[in-house]
Scaffold this motif. Sequence first.
Motif, mmCIF file in Angstrom:
data_model
loop_
_atom_site.group_PDB
_atom_site.id
_atom_site.type_symbol
_atom_site.label_atom_id
_atom_site.label_comp_id
_atom_site.label_asym_id
_atom_site.label_seq_id
_atom_site.Cartn_x
_atom_site.Cartn_y
_atom_site.Cartn_z
ATOM 1 N N ARG A 68 0.830 -1.206 0.000
ATOM 2 C CA ARG A 68 0.000 0.000 0.000
ATOM 3 C C ARG A 68 0.861 1.251 0.000
ATOM 4 O O ARG A 68 0.566 2.221 -0.692
ATOM 5 C CB ARG A 68 -0.912 0.007 1.223
ATOM 6 C CG ARG A 68 -2.075 -0.922 1.047
ATOM 7 C CD ARG A 68 -3.102 -0.692 2.134
ATOM 8 N NE ARG A 68 -4.026 -1.810 2.175
ATOM 9 C CZ ARG A 68 -4.583 -2.255 3.293
ATOM 10 N NH1 ARG A 68 -4.289 -1.684 4.433
ATOM 11 N NH2 ARG A 68 -5.413 -3.263 3.257
ATOM 12 N N ALA A 69 1.938 1.221 0.791
ATOM 13 C CA ALA A 69 2.815 2.388 0.832
ATOM 14 C C ALA A 69 3.464 2.597 -0.528
ATOM 15 O O ALA A 69 3.598 3.722 -1.003
ATOM 16 C CB ALA A 69 3.876 2.210 1.913
ATOM 17 N N SER A 70 3.868 1.493 -1.176
ATOM 18 C CA SER A 70 4.511 1.613 -2.476
ATOM 19 C C SER A 70 3.542 2.161 -3.513
ATOM 20 O O SER A 70 3.936 2.883 -4.422
ATOM 21 C CB SER A 70 5.019 0.252 -2.951
ATOM 22 O OG SER A 70 5.992 -0.217 -2.060
ATOM 23 N N LEU A 71 2.283 1.785 -3.361
ATOM 24 C CA LEU A 71 1.277 2.254 -4.319
ATOM 25 C C LEU A 71 1.204 3.773 -4.342
ATOM 26 O O LEU A 71 0.737 4.360 -5.302
ATOM 27 C CB LEU A 71 -0.093 1.701 -3.941
ATOM 28 C CG LEU A 71 -0.339 0.262 -4.319
ATOM 29 C CD1 LEU A 71 -1.692 -0.172 -3.819
ATOM 30 C CD2 LEU A 71 -0.259 0.123 -5.818
ATOM 31 N N ALA A 72 1.637 4.390 -3.247
ATOM 32 C CA ALA A 72 1.550 5.837 -3.172
ATOM 33 C C ALA A 72 2.743 6.515 -3.833
ATOM 34 O O ALA A 72 2.825 7.730 -3.838
ATOM 35 C CB ALA A 72 1.453 6.276 -1.714
ATOM 36 N N ASP A 73 3.667 5.733 -4.387
ATOM 37 C CA ASP A 73 4.807 6.342 -5.065
ATOM 38 C C ASP A 73 4.313 7.053 -6.321
ATOM 39 O O ASP A 73 3.717 6.422 -7.191
ATOM 40 C CB ASP A 73 5.819 5.248 -5.435
ATOM 41 C CG ASP A 73 7.105 5.846 -5.954
ATOM 42 O OD1 ASP A 73 7.039 6.952 -6.525
ATOM 43 O OD2 ASP A 73 8.166 5.229 -5.788
ATOM 44 N N PRO A 74 4.533 8.363 -6.412
ATOM 45 C CA PRO A 74 3.962 9.103 -7.540
ATOM 46 C C PRO A 74 4.360 8.521 -8.903
ATOM 47 O O PRO A 74 3.594 8.613 -9.853
ATOM 48 C CB PRO A 74 4.540 10.510 -7.365
ATOM 49 C CG PRO A 74 4.877 10.608 -5.939
ATOM 50 C CD PRO A 74 5.251 9.224 -5.483
ATOM 51 N N LEU A 120 1.864 5.283 -9.489
ATOM 52 C CA LEU A 120 0.473 5.297 -9.040
ATOM 53 C C LEU A 120 -0.418 4.448 -9.938
ATOM 54 O O LEU A 120 -0.234 4.403 -11.147
ATOM 55 C CB LEU A 120 -0.046 6.734 -9.043
ATOM 56 C CG LEU A 120 0.357 7.576 -7.842
ATOM 57 C CD1 LEU A 120 -0.154 8.989 -8.002
ATOM 58 C CD2 LEU A 120 -0.213 6.982 -6.577
#
Lengths: 340, 369
Positions: B322-328, B331
Amino acid sequence: MKLVNNVIAGMAVSALAATVAQASTLEDVKAAGELKCVVSTGLAGFATPNADGKWEGFDVEFCRAVAAAVLGDGEKVKFIPATTKNRFTVLNSGEGDILFRNTTETMSRDTDLKLTFLPVNYYDGQGFMVPTALGVTSAKDLDGASICIQTGTTTELNLADFFRKNGISYEPVPIETNEEAFANYSGGRCDVYTTDASGLAATRIKFDNPSDHVILSEIISKEPLGGAVRHGDDQWADIGKWVVNALINAEELGINQSNVQDLAAASGDNPSVNRLLGTEGEFGAMIGLDSQWATRAIAQGGNYGEIFERNIGSDSPLNIARGLNALWTNGGILYAAPAR
Amino acid sequence: MSNKLYVPGTHPDLPPPSNTVGVINWLKTNLFSSPTNTFVTLVCLLFLTQLLPPMFNWLFIDAAYGGNSRQECVAQGSGACWAFISERLNLFVYGFYPIEERWRINLAFCLLLVTLAAVLWDRIPARKYFLAYACIFPFIATWLLIGGLGLTEVPTSDFGGLMLTLVIGVTGISFSLPLGVLLALGRQSELPIIRVFCISFIEFMRGVPLITLLFVASNMLSYFLPPGTNFDLLLRVLIMVTLFASAYMAEVIRGGLQAIPKGQIEAADSLGLKYWSTMRLIILPQALKISIPGIVNTFIGLYKDTTLVIIIGLMDPLGIGRASLADPAWLGLSIEVYIFVAIFFFLCCFSMSRYSLYLEDKLVTEHKH
């Protein structure tokens, strides 16, 4: 039950008081050699781990700036990822020293939850995203639209207020998470998606063709995001406050990552720069730090503008415009108190 | 054709009749044995032909395996973007563990495999020594992962990813079983204090959701402990998860204990065995054997429950995802992340389930029908 609550509350407060009375946070941080900074568990552009497990993002850079000012090294940060549910407890129980977690400053949080908010570092607000094909230009044209909305948030209440105030109707499509919202919106189950403008920008670039969707210019709520520390340690709050102010002032004074060392080497013509960078006066000593505190904070990640552009602005995929977050001299409302 | 005569008992085995073997026959008996079955088979086939090719295309053919951002992925193919997973693989596996110290995790993992082999497989040569080693493995692993005594110390807050899941899962599993046995025995004890304690513990733990316990562990404890005490968060979580699972385990094992006929205990009594000998030699081996499916069920549940630690800010694979998914730069790749995490959990849970079948098979002492 009341009695039990009181006992628990009493124990919590006395434990908290004992924690605070023990030593100042500044001394604790210096003794530990690292700053425990509460960040989000993952929010595009604000806090996210990179492939090596190193945290990056807008909020993260503020943590690093504080660590650079206090400890002399922006890498000496221990990031504590916290959810919206436990962020304040982590801070108040002393597991975190400072919080930069896209947190809206509100009266109840400031007073009832016993937080001291640092200056606002990002002015957010609730906006709307609609498909470009709808041809909508204003949120007031959205009469009868179905709107994806996260339940149990302030955005839900803001939305109801906005539509009631303007005498138009809408059909809410309740959803739980951002991911779900994206799925519903892109699947056409709702015409409009509403959440904080920064979140909309992050959602928009998930589309294969982002220009098919437009974020309306109306912002219908105030969401001033800022860092926070515990009540009861004013010196520590001052440090957080002035690091944020220093980064904003640095942009205003034209100090950036590349010229900060030169400007700090010797006192120059501009007394404001001299005071901030410690070549004039004893401002560092007033918050319990040395005179180079601001120089280190700025050298860490640059001034506010540099941090903004690199993480969420034009140099990042999010490409959020400065808008309200421009300096007051550039039409925004970013206005930091001067160091003097 | 000559009918050869055999001495009774020496006739060789004949092949089965040809109409009971072969692919066609298998299809006939399993898939097309009745009009209803034929219909169901055809409908399923139709679904699979509609579903599998696009899925396969998306997963493999159209997938992008290289690239440094989602844009580059999209340019390469319209399918899954595995480049994201491969770029993040280290983060998924090791969490925030310092890069130069990650060999310690690899080593600990290899040692864990050896330990598992020794504990789970009884035909390993010189098993006695391996089992002795398995007893000291927890200490070795703790030393390797946390450090000290010559190794650089790594704070447990840097743990994350698959490694965190394994740490919580393996610890929870290995400690909850013995605790569960003790609680189950305690619940049947004739000493009121022990019985009341065990019953209240089990009922309390089962009556409270794990999330609540994790919250108590992460948040409330810091208020109540004397200021300045640094009670490691991961340790608190391990204790809570173990206690939680042991309460469930106790009930599973109680089921097994109650299935043992009273005559077994009486027989042990008549042999003059003491309580612990009775339990160790007669009752528990039978009770545990009966409870294997339930025990493994609890293990699998516990293993999957480890994802809940994200609530208190520990980054398990799902949290990392989930945290990685927030990498701009990446996305919008949630499906890939969730598939990857699902595969990991499926592999772990499926192996546990297969092992339990193997164990049940091996321990069969009754006549099989």
